[in-house]
Design a protein around this motif. Sequence first.
Motif, mmCIF file in Angstrom:
data_model
loop_
_atom_site.group_PDB
_atom_site.id
_atom_site.type_symbol
_atom_site.label_atom_id
_atom_site.label_comp_id
_atom_site.label_asym_id
_atom_site.label_seq_id
_atom_site.Cartn_x
_atom_site.Cartn_y
_atom_site.Cartn_z
ATOM 1 N N SER A 284 0.762 -1.350 0.074
ATOM 2 C CA SER A 284 0.027 -0.081 -0.085
ATOM 3 C C SER A 284 0.765 1.065 0.096
ATOM 4 O O SER A 284 0.551 2.429 0.810
ATOM 5 N N THR A 287 -1.588 3.938 -1.838
ATOM 6 C CA THR A 287 -2.395 4.334 -0.796
ATOM 7 C C THR A 287 -1.777 5.387 0.062
ATOM 8 O O THR A 287 -2.274 6.579 0.260
ATOM 9 N N LEU A 319 -8.120 3.893 -5.500
ATOM 10 C CA LEU A 319 -8.042 4.768 -3.973
ATOM 11 C C LEU A 319 -9.324 4.797 -3.459
ATOM 12 O O LEU A 319 -9.244 5.005 -2.051
#
Lengths: 598, 109
Positions: A284, A287, A319
Motif C-alpha cells: 500500500s 495508498t 484509491l
Amino acid sequence: MTAKKRVPTRFLSKVTTGVRGFDQLSRGGLPRNRTSLVMGGPGTGKTVFALQTLVNAASAQKQSGIFVAFEEAAEEIFANAATFGWGLPALSRKTLFFFDAQLSPSVVQSGDFDLTGMLAVLEAKKRELRAGWIVFDGIDVLLRLLQNPAGEMREIYRIRDWLAHNDLTAIITAKADGDSSKPLSYGFMQFMVDCVIRFDRRLEQEIPVRRLEITKYRGSDFAAGEFPLSFGPNGMEVAAPGTEIRHEASTERVSCGFEGLDSMLGGGLFRGSSTLVTGAPGTSKTTLAGQFAQSACLRGERTLFVSFDEGGERIRRNLTSVGIHLEPHVRSGLLHMYSGRTDVTNPEEHLIRIAALLLEHKPSCMVIDPLSAIGRTGALSAAGAIGNRLIYKVQDQRITSFITSLVDGEDPQAEATALQISTIADTWIHLSYLVRGGERNRALTIVKSRGTQHSNQVRELMLSAAGPKLADVYSSGGEVLMGTLRWEKEAEESARKLQRRAEFTHKRRELEFAEADIAARIAALQLDLERQRAELALYTRDSEAQHVSSGELKNEVRRLRSADAATTAAPTPGKRRAGHVSANSRKNGGGQERRHDP
Amino acid sequence: MTRKRKKAVTAEVPITTVVVMCLYVAGKAPNSVKAIANLKAICRRYMKDGYKLEIVDVCEHPRRALAAGVVVTPSLAKVSPAPSANLIGNLSDTGSVLAALGLNAETMQ
C-alpha cells in the motif's frame, strides 16, 4: 561580394535560445552576432534546436529570423515544427522566413558554383525583415555537391564573412558522422565558429538516448560534459544540472494525510522535504501516496501525481475503495495526474517531462509512484542518477515530495543499493509484511527522518473504507502481534477491562448498600433516641407538676393557717427546677409550651 | 518584370524552335562571369536555330531569384521548349549542358 573586416564586440553578449536547460549550460545562450555550429548525426535534434531558437527569438525577443533549409522542404519543416506548442503558424511571415534552399533532384550540375547569389537574396530578405537571426540548416547537403573540399571551405568562409558583415546571429547545422569517435568532416568549421554544440544519439540497452555537448565556446564559460535531452510538448529540453545545493530548510510541518503517521513523524513532514516510501508489492505504497495527495489538495495546495505503469484514472478508482477521493481535485484542477510508460521511454525523458510538468503545474506537493519504475529501462546507473537529479530538482523548487519505490523482498537495503536515492531523501518510510499466525499484515516503520524526533515503533497499517489507519502493535514475549493476533489481544484486553469494570461496579454497589444500611440504622437509632428523650421529658414534666402542686398545696395550707414566715423561701426551689426543665425541653423541641403551662 | 540585362538574340532561320533560357548570376563573381562566357559560347556554337537568353543578376534582383527558387549561382533555367531543365555551375562541362538543354552535340555539329 566584398568582405568587411570583422569587428568583434567588446563584451561577449549572449542571446537566449529558449531551449530549456541549454541557456543554463551555455551560461546565457548563444553568442550574439556570432556563428554557432550545431553538429550531430541524423535524428539528433539539430533542426529542432535551431528552429526552436529562431521561434523563441521571434516570439520572446521580437526578433525576426530567416531559416534556410537545405535538407528538407521548408513546408515540411514548418509542418513538423507545428506539432510543438510554439504557436508557429501564428508567427507571421514577417517575423519568420523560410528559405527553401533544397535543390531539385533533376538539377544538372555543370562545373563549379558558389553561394554568392543565395547570400545576395538572403541579404535583401534580411534587410526587408530586419532579421537578427539566421539558420543554415543542413548546409553540408549543398556543399557536398561541390565535390571539392577546397570549394566547400571557400563557401563556408564566404558565409562567415557574409554573416559578420550583416551582424547576424547564426546557427549552422551540419551532419557529423554517426560515429562520434571519427574526426568530423567539417573540422575546419569548428575553428571558424565561436560556439560548437554536438548532438549525439545512441542506444543504451535498446533505449535511444539523446545527448548534447558544448565542445567549444569562445570567450565564455560553459558546462562541460554531455547532457541528456529530450523532446517534450514544448520542444527540446536539456537536463541541465544545478551546481549547488541550495535548499531552504523550512520548519513548517505538512501533514502526510493521517494523524497516526503525522504523530509518528513528530507532527508531519517538513515542507519541501522528500519522503521515500519503500516496500514490496502490495504494501500500500500508493495508498499512502494517495492519502498524502488528498490531504495536500484539501489544504488547497497544487499537487502533481506522477505515476508509472498505471493510469491516473485507475489509481483514482482504486484509491476510492480505501476512502481516498482524488477525482474532485482533478476536476478542480488542483491535482494533476501524469502517467508515464516505462517500457519505451528512457529515464532522462521522464525526468524532463516531469520537469516540464513542474513548470507547467507549479505544484507545492508532488507524488512519484513508483520511482523505481524508471530504473526498469535503460541502464540502472542512469536511473539512479535520474532519481538523484529528480529529487534535487524537486527539493530546489521547495516541493514537498512523496516518492515511492518498489523493493523486491523484505530487505529495505535492497532499495538502497538499487537506486541509491535513500541518502538524499529526508524521510524514509518502509512498508513490509509480517506473516504470523496464518496472516499477512502490513507494517510501517520509519527508517529515518531527518531533523525530526520520530517513533521507533513498528506500526500496523490498516486499510478501510475510511482511509488508512495506524494501529499500535502489541509485543508479547518479544514478538510483535498484528492482525488477528493483535485483535485477539485487543479483545482479550477489552474483555479484561469489562470484567474489571463490572467488578468495580459490584464493589461500589456493595459499599453503597453498606453505607445505606448504616445510615438507616443511624436513622432508626435517632428515632429511638428521640423517643427516649420524649419519654424523659414527659416524665420530668409530670414530676415537676407533682412538685409544684405539692408546694402550692403546702402554701395553701400555710395561708389557711396564716403562717407567713416561710412564704418567700418556699417557691425558690420550685422556680429553679422549672428553669432546669425548660433547658431540657428546649432540646426536645416541645418543652416551651410545657414550661408556660404552669 | 524588369529586365535590365536582357540580351535576346533571335536567329534568322524561322522554322526551328527557339530555346528560351534564363541565367541567374551574381554580379561579377568568378563563377558567374565564367558561366556567362561559357553559355554564350555554347549558344553561338550549338544554337544556330535561335535562342533567347536572359541574364538576371540576383544581387540586383533578389526577388526574382527568390521567386525562381534560385539557390546557388550561377544557375541556368531552360524555360522552353519543354521539358524544362535546371543547371547549376559555371557551365564548364559543355556535354552536360547540351544534354540538359536537349541538344545533341553531334547533330548540331
